[in-house]
Design an enzyme around this catalytic site. Structure first.
Site, mmCIF file in Angstrom:
data_model
loop_
_atom_site.group_PDB
_atom_site.id
_atom_site.type_symbol
_atom_site.label_atom_id
_atom_site.label_comp_id
_atom_site.label_asym_id
_atom_site.label_seq_id
_atom_site.Cartn_x
_atom_site.Cartn_y
_atom_site.Cartn_z
ATOM 1 N N SER A 107 -1.407 -4.251 0.921
ATOM 2 C CA SER A 107 -0.284 -4.027 0.016
ATOM 3 C C SER A 107 -0.097 -5.221 -0.911
ATOM 4 O O SER A 107 -0.050 -6.366 -0.458
ATOM 5 C CB SER A 107 0.996 -3.797 0.828
ATOM 6 O OG SER A 107 2.094 -3.625 -0.022
ATOM 7 N N GLY A 108 0.004 -4.937 -2.217
ATOM 8 C CA GLY A 108 0.175 -5.998 -3.200
ATOM 9 C C GLY A 108 -1.116 -6.503 -3.797
ATOM 10 O O GLY A 108 -1.105 -7.398 -4.643
ATOM 11 N N THR A 112 -3.081 0.325 -6.774
ATOM 12 C CA THR A 112 -2.514 1.344 -7.676
ATOM 13 C C THR A 112 -2.871 1.048 -9.124
ATOM 14 O O THR A 112 -3.249 1.957 -9.885
ATOM 15 C CB THR A 112 -0.986 1.407 -7.504
ATOM 16 O OG1 THR A 112 -0.683 1.700 -6.135
ATOM 17 C CG2 THR A 112 -0.381 2.477 -8.387
ATOM 18 N N ASN A 157 4.908 -6.584 -2.208
ATOM 19 C CA ASN A 157 4.593 -5.902 -3.468
ATOM 20 C C ASN A 157 5.845 -5.186 -3.954
ATOM 21 O O ASN A 157 6.516 -4.505 -3.181
ATOM 22 C CB ASN A 157 3.460 -4.888 -3.234
ATOM 23 C CG ASN A 157 2.990 -4.247 -4.525
ATOM 24 O OD1 ASN A 157 3.451 -4.594 -5.598
ATOM 25 N ND2 ASN A 157 2.078 -3.305 -4.418
ATOM 26 N N SER A 160 4.770 -1.014 -4.100
ATOM 27 C CA SER A 160 3.789 -0.736 -3.053
ATOM 28 C C SER A 160 3.695 0.764 -2.789
ATOM 29 O O SER A 160 4.705 1.448 -2.608
ATOM 30 C CB SER A 160 4.198 -1.469 -1.770
ATOM 31 O OG SER A 160 3.321 -1.136 -0.719
ATOM 32 N N SER A 161 2.455 1.277 -2.754
ATOM 33 C CA SER A 161 2.240 2.688 -2.417
ATOM 34 C C SER A 161 2.429 2.857 -0.915
ATOM 35 O O SER A 161 1.727 2.222 -0.123
ATOM 36 C CB SER A 161 0.834 3.125 -2.822
ATOM 37 O OG SER A 161 0.652 3.027 -4.207
ATOM 38 N N GLY A 387 -4.667 -0.544 2.652
ATOM 39 C CA GLY A 387 -5.686 -1.434 3.183
ATOM 40 C C GLY A 387 -5.404 -1.741 4.640
ATOM 41 O O GLY A 387 -4.418 -1.292 5.236
ATOM 42 N N GLU A 389 -4.025 -3.440 7.756
ATOM 43 C CA GLU A 389 -2.740 -4.106 7.902
ATOM 44 C C GLU A 389 -2.651 -4.816 9.240
ATOM 45 O O GLU A 389 -2.898 -4.217 10.294
ATOM 46 C CB GLU A 389 -1.584 -3.102 7.769
ATOM 47 C CG GLU A 389 -1.433 -2.544 6.359
ATOM 48 C CD GLU A 389 -0.167 -1.711 6.188
ATOM 49 O OE1 GLU A 389 0.470 -1.404 7.209
ATOM 50 O OE2 GLU A 389 0.161 -1.367 5.033
#
Length: 1079
Positions: A107-108, A112, A157, A160-161, A387, A389
């Site tokens: 994330s971040g 995206t 992020n 973040s998605s 991704g 984590e």
């Protein structure tokens, strides 16, 4: 000619990690940092793109950059995400190969944004047209909608998605987009009801409250204040750089472009509002009579508003929150819910409502963007998913996400090896097996149908009896204890019994990216993902258009007693479908890395990047790529790049490109075990060999540059010399011309000078001759004149002496008179009659003539002046002249009246409607009309009267009513008396015995005395047969008032009232008028 470029030109660090030498984790990180510090955020590992998030805008995504990478070889330019997108698009369009682009990272890291860049590049380079543009716009505008409902602000992020997204973009045979299909994976629906500290709920909640109009919020029964909603965290409600209001307008516009109807948009917003209202419902305990605990809703207002939004009966939903019905085959059992269970039911409904709404949005978007044609399509898939984590507190969500990444790593290694092997076979290069870590054993640990962790979790959730997270962990410890990638302190494996880093309620899995500690708490509940049937059935009864589609299991006619699939099994099936889909396509990889945790530019945290490099498996990727041959290149670009290293191939090679490369490598004496010849490419085993070629090329380019500079400088000097020579010839020609012109001018000037001197000498000679001739003629004339004079004097001597004096005198007088008249003519005075200037006489004997001429001139100019007068002006001057004869040097008031014109009718009696009656009473023409004061004998005060003078009468009338008070014929006037002072008093004396004399004389006062007396004198003379009215000027005179005579006496003094003269009665026989003294 197009300039050929290469990845190796002007390279900062190493553009392709396959060429990194020496290869180690430290050198890998150092190379990334070096490129990141120089704003090079993209690096290759073969065909894989590593993308570093710069956390700022860079000028490398412009339309010019799109054109620069369009239709270029992958390694022809510096690393860029556009190069990968172009390679994938051209392979799809030209080679009819379906493509997939896998974007991974934590994330971040910028996944995206990377997917947006890929889609925008493809949209920019594919075809144009109205229908094509519409499809492209719909595909691109689906992103803002999904981001609003599926993205949130996290500590890592701001956008973040919180879901995985896979989009298949479908193209026709020309490469134009036809449509697409979107699949979503594992929305983080737990975020709806609870967010970690420093994070936000999904964007749409904040966008709706910030950007919707007041009217919309009123319809949705919402308030803009975030603090009024329990599901919204307040510590991060406002995010720097995010404009929620503007983003809401963007989402509304995007939904319209994608194809949402207005009623659908309103229904979606109503569901979002219902989720917010649902979070505000709170419960309180309520004891039953039988001693059991049940719950009641504290404040039913939010429940009422939510039911109104969804069209549900309030009582139905209220019962669903208070009771749970369990159905067996032939019976139903209803139990009450305590407060904890009621809150669980509320949150479960909120999570399911939002997640199902999100799935409905994806389905609705797919209906709009799907391809209409039924023919076979080319497909490019873009995968944007979580991704790997590793958090401090890892739960079921992280377990599922990391399982997906294990599968992606497995397919990445398989596809990479397969691609390498296929290329070796295609090029005829011998394939050697490559040693690498196969993570299939980890995937099997998780997904095995019998002993896998997911299978045991499902089994634990389905078995009867007491099921807890601890029983699930006990089962894992029993079955997976001997697995080399599973660790638990309570397992049978004794080596973990004393590992204090491993808590009792946790287990640890050794993933390909590293060890991850999972807390087992919540695994069973999150896997069950249980929604009570009562709530489903209550939702199905809603009249809102979308709700029935979201809860089909709530249909009473289709009651299914079968337990719904668990979240783990659903995700496992989705991942399996995704893997099968990816294996049918040619893969392209983008590995996104986050340089720091502060979301700041220019900061590179090596420990964080190293951690991501490890769990992304990038080092493994490099080793796999360079296990055989590290570098390969087609023969044509290889020969084009290195042909200057051999005299036989430079500057042009006439034969096949492969033969040229063979000659080149033989001439350079490169060891044969360092390279191999394929069918279309040359394969180089060691990066040192490539760098050797690059170093030789660099040296050769320097030599070539020196040669080119030498030739260029020679050409430039020759060109300069020829230019100077040509210029010198031109300058010489112009100078010779100039010199000849100057020489000619000097000769011409000298010739002219000689000619002028010659002509001067001849002219002077002729002049002397003419002067001499003239003097001779004058001398003859003089002599002749003297001779004739002598002769005449002799003849007339006797007459001359007798009359000479008189003639000389007459001649002198004549000359003096002539001079006098000429001088008088040139010094004539102005034509103004009042000008008294006259030239002085030159001689005394002209005194009489001088005065007479002055008198004649004055009379003449007066006549000229009079001839300019009109009759009216002449009459005015005649009156002024008569006034002068009457009053000049006699009346002190006269001088002030000279410059005042005689107006006559001061009241404009014929025009003023006020005096219309008076004007009709007077039949004759009015010569003078003015307001005068009639003096009263009794007290000496004046009364305003209108004084009218006609040709025959004097009329006195009332100043207010206009009524005639007295009318005196002019023949009855004997005389007029005035004083010598500057007052305006005058007395009209009537003839004794006349009809008008009965009432006596009139004593009047006026500001226009001079004009009145003058006009009266002139008019009276005409009316009395030219017998003029006498004007007596005296400071004392008698006035006849009926039978008595009164003396009017004028004295000088200070008046009591104002600055005018005042009249005062002294006795019956005396009126005294006090006149102010003049300065």
């Amino acid at each position: 000619m197009e300039v050929k470029t290469s990845l190796l030109d002007n390279m900062i660090g190493v553009g392709d990690m396959v060429l990194l030498e020496p290869l180690s984790e430290e050198s890998f990180i150092a190379n990334l940092k070096n490129r990141f510090d120089h704003n090079e955020i993209y690096t290759y590992i073969g065909s894989v793109v590593i993308s570093m998030n710069p956390y700022r805008s860079l000028p490398i995504f412009t339309p010019e950059k799109v054109e620069e990478y369009r239709n270029r070889n992958f390694y022809e330019l510096s690393p860029h995400i556009y190069a990968l997108a172009d390679e994938a698009y051209r392979s799809l369009r030209d080679q009819d190969k379906d493509q997939c682009i896998l974007i991974t990272g934590e994330s971040g890291a910028g996944k995206t944004e990377a997917s947006k860049l890929v889609m925008s590049y493809v949209a920019a380079v594919c075809g144009k047209g109205q229908e094509v543009n519409k499809v492209k716009e719909q595909l691109l505008q689906s992103n803002p909608v999904l981001e609003a409902f599926g993205n949130a602000k996290t500590v890592r992020n701001d956008n973040s998605s919180r879901f995985g997204k896979y989009m298949d973009i479908e193209f026709d045979f020309k490469g134009d987009p036809l449509g697409g299909v979107i699949s979503n994976y594992l929305l983080e629906k737990s975020r709806v009801v609870k967010q970690p500290r420093g994070e936000r709920n999904f964007h749409i909640f904040y966008q709706l409250l910030s950007g919707a109009s007041d009217d919309t919020l009123k319809k949705l029964k919402l308030d803009r204040d975030f603090s009024k909603y329990n599901y919204l965290s307040l510590d991060s409600a406002a995010v720097n750089g995010l404009d929620d209001a503007a983003n809401f307008r963007t989402v509304r516009n995007a939904m319209q472009i994608v194809g949402f109807m207005e009623d659908e948009v309103q229904s979606v917003l109503e569901l979002v509002a219902a989720v917010l209202k649902l979070g505000n419902i709170e419960f309180k305990p309520d004891s039953r009579s039988n001693g059991g605990d049940e719950s009641r809703i504290k404040d039913k207002n939010d429940l009422k508003e939510m039911c109104e939004l969804l069209g549900i009966e309030q009582s139905v939903l209220e019962r669903a929150f208070s009771y749970r019905t369990v159905e067996a085959k032939l019976e139903k059992v209803s139990t009450t819910l305590n407060v904890a269970q009621a809150y669980y039911a509320r949150d479960a409904l909120a999570k399911n409502l939002y997640s199902r709404l999100f799935s409905w949005l994806v389905t609705r978007i797919n209906e709009s963007i799907k391809a209409q044609a039924k023919t076979r399509h080319k497909v490019m898939g873009v995968l944007d998913i979580y991704g790997f984590e590793i958090f401090e507190d890892n739960s079921f969500e992280q377990f599922i996400i990391n399982y997906c990444n294990e599968k992606l790593q497995q397919i990445f290694i398989e596809l990479t090896l397969r691609e390498e092997q296929e290329e070796y076979i295609r090029e005829g290069i011998e394939w050697t097996n490559i040693e690498y870590f196969n993570n299939a054993i980890i995937c099997d640990l998780i997904e095995n149908h019998q002993n896998g962790i997911l299978a045991m979790l499902d089994e634990e959730c389905l078995r009867p009896g007491t099921v807890t997270d601890e029983t699930f962990l006990d089962k894992l410890n029993t079955i997976c204890a001997e697995h080399q990638h599973f660790e638990s302190r309570l397992s049978k494996n004794s080596k973990f019994l004393t590992d204090h880093s491993l808590p009792h309620s946790c287990f640890r899995i050794q993933h390909y990216a590293g060890k991850v500690l999972y807390r087992v708490e919540g695994f069973v509940d999150k896997n069950n993902d249980l929604l009570y049937r009562d709530l489903s059935q209550a939702m199905y009864k809603a009249t809102q258009s979308i709700i029935k589609q979201l809860f089909p299991e709530g249909n009473p006619a289709k009651v299914n007693l079968k337990r719904p699939p668990t979240a783990g099994s659903q995700f496992k099936a989705s991942v399996g479908t995704l893997m099968r889909n990816l294996q049918t396509k040619n893969p392209n990889y983008i590995r996104c890395i986050k340089p720091n945790d502060k979301k700041a530019s220019h900061i590179f945290t090596e420990s964080l990047v190293c951690h991501q490099v490890r769990y992304l498996g990038l080092m493994e990727n490099v080793r796999v790529r360079r296990a055989g041959y590290a570098f390969r290149q087609a023969y044509e670009p290889c020969l084009e790049r290195y042909k200057m290293l051999c005299k036989r191939t430079w500057p042009h090679w006439r034969g096949p490109a492969r033969e040229g490369v063979e000659v080149l490598m033989a001439d350079l004496q490169v060891p044969t075990d360092e390279f191999a010849y394929g069918r279309s490419k040359i394969f180089i085993r060691n990066p040192k060999t490539l760098f050797f070629l690059e170093e030789r090329r660099r040296q050769c380019l320097q030599d070539l540059a020196t040669l080119i500079q030498k030739i260029y400088r020679g050409w430039k000097c020759r060109t300069q010399f020829l230019l100077l020579k040509k210029s010198q010839i031109v300058v010489s020609a112009w100078y010779r011309r100039y010199a000849q012109q100057k020489k000619y001018q000097r000769i011409k000037s000298a010739t002219t000078l000689v000619q002028s001197y010659t002509r001067g000498w001849q002219a002077r000679k002729l002049l002397r001759q003419l002067k001499y001739q003239k003097r001779c003629e004058e001398a003859v004339t003089t002599i002749s004149a003297f001779w004739h004079g002598t002769q005449v004097r002799r003849e007339y001597r006797k007459f001359f002496r007798a009359n000479a004096g008189k003639k000389i005198y007459d001649f002198t007088i004549q000359r003096i008179m002539q001079k006098y008249f000429l001088g008088l003519k040139s010094n004539m005075p102005p034509m103004s009659p009042i000008d008294k200037n006259w030239p002085t006489r030159p001689y005394r004997f002209l005194d009489g003539a001088h005065k007479e001429l002055r008198r004649i001139f004055h009379l003449w100019r007066c006549k000229k002046y009079r001839s300019q007068f009109t009759e009216e002006k002449k009459a005015v001057y005649e009156e002024k002249l008569e006034a002068s004869e009457l009053f000049k040097d006699k009346k002190a008031l006269y001088p002030s009246s000279v410059n005042q014109p005689f107006k006559g009718d001061y009241l404009e009696i014929s025009k003023n409607p006020k005096y219309q009656k008076l004007n009709s009473a007077v039949e004759e023409k009015v010569l003078l009309a003015d307001v005068v004061n009639k003096i009263n004998r009794a007290n000496g005060k004046g009364t305003a009267r209108i004084f009218l003078l006609t040709k025959k009468n004097v009329v006195l009338a009332d100043s207010k009513t206009g009524q005639v008070k007295a009318s005196v014929p002019l023949p009855d006037l004997a005389s007029v008396s005035v004083s010598t002072q500057s007052d305006g008093f005058f007395a009209l004396k009537l003839k004794e015995g006349s009809a008008s004399a009965i009432k006596g004389d009139f004593l009047l006062s006026s500001e226009h005395l001079i004009e009145i007396i003058t006009k009266l004198h002139r008019t009276g003379a005409k009316a009395a047969d030219k017998e003029q009215i006498n004007v007596d000027i005296s400071d004392e005179f008698l006035v006849q008032f009926k039978q008595d005579k009164v003396c009017v006496k004028f004295i000088q003094g200070s008046p009591k009232n104002g600055n005018g003269a005042s009249c005062k009665r002294k006795n019956n026989r005396l009126l005294e008028v006090s006149v102010p003294m003049t300065a």
